[in-house]
Design a protein around this motif. Structure first.
Motif, PDB file in Angstrom:
ATOM      1  N   LEU A  68       0.829  -1.207   0.000  1.00 51.69           N
ATOM      2  CA  LEU A  68       0.000   0.000   0.000  1.00 51.69           C
ATOM      3  C   LEU A  68       0.862   1.255   0.000  1.00 51.69           C
ATOM      4  N   LEU A  69       1.942   1.236   0.777  1.00 52.55           N
ATOM      5  CA  LEU A  69       2.836   2.393   0.831  1.00 52.55           C
ATOM      6  C   LEU A  69       3.519   2.623  -0.513  1.00 52.55           C
ATOM      7  N   PHE A  70       4.049   1.552  -1.096  1.00 50.66           N
ATOM      8  CA  PHE A  70       4.727   1.701  -2.384  1.00 50.66           C
ATOM      9  C   PHE A  70       3.762   2.099  -3.489  1.00 50.66           C
ATOM     10  N   MET A  71       2.521   1.679  -3.376  1.00 55.30           N
ATOM     11  CA  MET A  71       1.512   1.989  -4.382  1.00 55.30           C
ATOM     12  C   MET A  71       1.288   3.497  -4.516  1.00 55.30           C
ATOM     13  N   VAL A  72       1.388   4.226  -3.400  1.00 55.77           N
ATOM     14  CA  VAL A  72       1.039   5.638  -3.396  1.00 55.77           C
ATOM     15  C   VAL A  72       2.263   6.560  -3.478  1.00 55.77           C
ATOM     16  N   VAL A  73       3.466   6.001  -3.413  1.00 58.66           N
ATOM     17  CA  VAL A  73       4.645   6.851  -3.246  1.00 58.66           C
ATOM     18  C   VAL A  73       4.919   7.762  -4.446  1.00 58.66           C
ATOM     19  N   VAL A  74       4.730   7.273  -5.668  1.00 60.46           N
ATOM     20  CA  VAL A  74       5.049   8.085  -6.854  1.00 60.46           C
ATOM     21  C   VAL A  74       4.169   9.338  -6.948  1.00 60.46           C
ATOM     22  N   PRO A  75       2.833   9.218  -6.932  1.00 59.20           N
ATOM     23  CA  PRO A  75       2.027  10.448  -6.965  1.00 59.20           C
ATOM     24  C   PRO A  75       2.219  11.313  -5.726  1.00 59.20           C
ATOM     25  N   LEU A  76       2.481  10.705  -4.579  1.00 62.03           N
ATOM     26  CA  LEU A  76       2.699  11.474  -3.355  1.00 62.03           C
ATOM     27  C   LEU A  76       3.923  12.371  -3.489  1.00 62.03           C
ATOM     28  N   VAL A  77       5.035  11.810  -3.967  1.00 62.66           N
ATOM     29  CA  VAL A  77       6.265  12.590  -4.145  1.00 62.66           C
ATOM     30  C   VAL A  77       6.039  13.714  -5.145  1.00 62.66           C
ATOM     31  N   PHE A  78       5.388  13.405  -6.256  1.00 62.23           N
ATOM     32  CA  PHE A  78       5.171  14.428  -7.279  1.00 62.23           C
ATOM     33  C   PHE A  78       4.352  15.601  -6.753  1.00 62.23           C
ATOM     34  N   PHE A  79       3.206  15.313  -6.172  1.00 61.03           N
ATOM     35  CA  PHE A  79       2.308  16.391  -5.747  1.00 61.03           C
ATOM     36  C   PHE A  79       2.871  17.194  -4.571  1.00 61.03           C
ATOM     37  N   THR A  80       3.500  16.513  -3.594  1.00 60.69           N
ATOM     38  CA  THR A  80       3.983  17.259  -2.429  1.00 60.69           C
ATOM     39  C   THR A  80       5.141  18.174  -2.778  1.00 60.69           C
ATOM     40  N   ILE A  81       6.100  17.677  -3.564  1.00 59.97           N
ATOM     41  CA  ILE A  81       7.258  18.511  -3.908  1.00 59.97           C
ATOM     42  C   ILE A  81       6.859  19.652  -4.834  1.00 59.97           C
ATOM     43  N   SER A  82       6.147  19.343  -5.909  1.00 57.86           N
ATOM     44  CA  SER A  82       5.797  20.375  -6.888  1.00 57.86           C
ATOM     45  C   SER A  82       4.890  21.441  -6.280  1.00 57.86           C
ATOM     46  N   SER A  83       3.939  21.045  -5.420  1.00 56.82           N
ATOM     47  CA  SER A  83       3.044  22.034  -4.813  1.00 56.82           C
ATOM     48  C   SER A  83       3.781  22.916  -3.818  1.00 56.82           C
ATOM     49  N   ALA A  84       4.734  22.319  -3.061  1.00 52.86           N
ATOM     50  CA  ALA A  84       5.503  23.107  -2.095  1.00 52.86           C
ATOM     51  C   ALA A  84       6.335  24.175  -2.797  1.00 52.86           C
ATOM     52  N   ILE A  85       6.992  23.810  -3.894  1.00 53.63           N
ATOM     53  CA  ILE A  85       7.841  24.763  -4.611  1.00 53.63           C
ATOM     54  C   ILE A  85       6.996  25.795  -5.344  1.00 53.63           C
ATOM     55  N   ALA A  86       5.860  25.394  -5.886  1.00 48.92           N
ATOM     56  CA  ALA A  86       4.994  26.322  -6.616  1.00 48.92           C
ATOM     57  C   ALA A  86       4.476  27.444  -5.724  1.00 48.92           C
ATOM     58  N   SER A  87       4.417  27.211  -4.412  1.00 44.10           N
ATOM     59  CA  SER A  87       3.867  28.216  -3.490  1.00 44.10           C
ATOM     60  C   SER A  87       4.944  29.044  -2.795  1.00 44.10           C
ATOM     61  N   MET A  88       6.193  28.964  -3.236  1.00 43.06           N
ATOM     62  CA  MET A  88       7.292  29.670  -2.583  1.00 43.06           C
ATOM     63  C   MET A  88       7.527  31.059  -3.161  1.00 43.06           C
ATOM     64  N   ASP A  89       6.492  31.818  -3.388  1.00 43.15           N
ATOM     65  CA  ASP A  89       6.638  33.155  -3.984  1.00 43.15           C
ATOM     66  C   ASP A  89       7.435  34.102  -3.094  1.00 43.15           C
ATOM     67  N   SER A  90       7.247  34.041  -1.783  1.00 48.67           N
ATOM     68  CA  SER A  90       7.863  35.012  -0.879  1.00 48.67           C
ATOM     69  C   SER A  90       9.378  34.925  -0.845  1.00 48.67           C
ATOM     70  N   MET A  91       9.923  33.783  -1.244  1.00 47.37           N
ATOM     71  CA  MET A  91      11.367  33.604  -1.173  1.00 47.37           C
ATOM     72  C   MET A  91      12.119  34.497  -2.149  1.00 47.37           C
ATOM     73  N   LYS A  92      11.434  34.966  -3.189  1.00 45.60           N
ATOM     74  CA  LYS A  92      12.092  35.812  -4.186  1.00 45.60           C
ATOM     75  C   LYS A  92      12.571  37.123  -3.573  1.00 45.60           C
ATOM     76  N   ARG A  93      11.929  37.567  -2.494  1.00 49.52           N
ATOM     77  CA  ARG A  93      12.293  38.845  -1.851  1.00 49.52           C
ATOM     78  C   ARG A  93      13.421  38.697  -0.844  1.00 49.52           C
ATOM     79  N   LEU A  94      13.849  37.503  -0.642  1.00 45.84           N
ATOM     80  CA  LEU A  94      14.807  37.264   0.437  1.00 45.84           C
ATOM     81  C   LEU A  94      16.090  36.623  -0.079  1.00 45.84           C
TER      82      LEU A  94
END
Length: 408
Positions: free
Chosen positions: A45-71
């Motif tokens: 069950l864990l291995f079944m979900v790992v690929v989409p989990l990695v994709f969505f969590t990493i890409s969404s976290a980076i996509a929302s890092m707008d404030s870092m451009k000022r720092l």
């Protein structure tokens, strides 16, 4: 006291299930392997979900890092400090594992392919970090390529601006959905891990239990020494003798909070107050402490190195040589800095260890159990490391005389 017990409730339940399963394995011996399928279901069950989990969590976290451009300057200094301290922590545990060799008391056979194709270092790097076709990203054997692709998606989404916002919302929504799936799967974890360890101990006996005790005995003193000696050195680099005094005068509250709650995030308020008293400027401490709680984990670097050395010993693999050590440091650093910024990053880091080294899926619960038992000191080191890192960043940004300024 009740709050502390509540904070550690799930780790206690997992640990209890592992202990119960181990006792069943000791009592029934090889007959306990009959319930191994219950453990296999959990792992699958864990291995079944790992690929989409990695994709969505990493890409969404980076996509929302707008404030870092000022720092820019603070962020550059912060990442330099985070990476250097993570490498030092990994080296520190590497030395301990080479000396004490955790996991060396039991030999679980590792089935290898009959023919291994020899490839050059250049080709190996290409195959590690990239794939020739998009569909190959859907295999957990290409984890680093998937991570790089996810990072590129996140960056591209952020740079697209207003037109990319609907896609950013989709990524965030996907991240939430797959984290919810993990949460549902983890309800089954006590049964799955208990069954797996019953079968494991039933088959391989008490030697494996002794190895876990050895791993714990290694981690606790090493993490405490790193906390006491390593952070004192960092504080001295940041502010000399006055830096050491201010650090130790104010760090005990965040350390106790992290240890008591088992959460770096829960220690953020105490850490912000402590760094204020240390004299860290407002903009630096309010950037470093919240971000550090999610993307800077020296304690996780320590535990990742221990997990790698442990699983090498358990599967009777050779944990020697410059290439092996360099890869182990890289994986530990990735687990402690990059993966820690993802919800459930510890689990993904463990998956990465398994996939990068070509280990069987049975290795996952073996190293996951280490994460459960070393969590309290690891969290303390993770959290307090953010405070001393903010001092180092201030030294780099404000100059050597920053401590002479008044505390704001």
């Amino acid at each position: 006291m009740k709050e502390k017990i509540k904070a550690y409730r799930f780790p206690i339940i997992l640990l209890s299930s592992i202990v119960t399963g181990s006792i069943i394995g000791l009592i029934f011996g090889e007959q306990a392997t009959l319930i191994k399928p219950l453990g296999d279901i959990f792992i699958n069950l864990l291995f079944m979900v790992v690929v989409p989990l990695v994709f969505f969590t990493i890409s969404s976290a980076i996509a929302s890092m707008d404030s870092m451009k000022r720092l820019g300057k603070i962020m550059g200094s912060m990442m330099t400090v985070f990476i250097l301290t993570g490498i030092i922590a990994s080296f520190f545990m590497l030395a301990a594992t080479v000396i004490f060799q955790p996991g060396s008391g039991v030999d679980i056979p590792l089935i290898e392919p009959e023919e291994v194709e020899e490839i050059s270092l250049a080709d190996q790097l290409v195959e590690t970090f990239t794939v020739p076709d998009f569909v190959d990203l859907f295999s957990r054997s290409n984890m680093l390529a998937l991570i790089i692709f996810s990072v590129l998606i996140g960056i591209a989404t952020g740079l697209t601006g207003e037109k990319g916002r609907p896609f950013a919302k989709f990524l965030t929504s996907g991240s939430e959905v797959f984290m919810k799936i993990i949460q549902l799967v983890m309800y089954y974890a006590p049964i799955g891990l208990g069954a797996y360890f019953a079968a494991l101990i039933g088959e391989f006996g008490t030697a494996l239990i002794g190895d876990y005790a050895k791993a714990i005995i290694i981690y606790y003193p090493v993490s405490i020494i790193y906390f006491a000696v390593g952070f004192t050195c960092y504080a001295f680099i940041a502010g000399g003798k006055k830096g050491i005094t201010r650090f130790w005068k104010n760090i005990l509250a965040p350390a106790a909070t992290a240890l008591g709650t088992g959460s770096s995030v829960a220690a953020i308020p105490a850490n912000l107050q402590a760094t204020k008293q240390m004299g860290v400027p407002k903009d630096i401490r309010e950037t470093i402490i919240p971000l550090g709680a999610t993307i800077h984990m020296d304690g996780s670097c320590l535990s990742a190195m221990l997990k790698i050395a442990f699983v090498f010993g358990v599967f009777n693999m050779d944990f020697t040589g410059f290439d092996t050590f360099l890869t182990a440091i890289g994986v530990s650093l990735l687990s402690g800095i990059v993966m820690s910024g993802i919800p459930g990053g510890g689990f993904i880091g463990e998956l990465m260890i398994v996939t990068l080294y070509g280990l069987p899926i049975e290795a996952l619960p073996i190293i996951s159990a280490i994460g459960v038992v070393v969590d309290p000191p690891a969290t303390m080191v993770n959290s307090t490391g953010d405070a001393v890192s903010s001092m180092l960043v201030t030294r780099q940004v404000e100059g050597p005389h920053w401590m002479e300024a008044a505390v704001d």
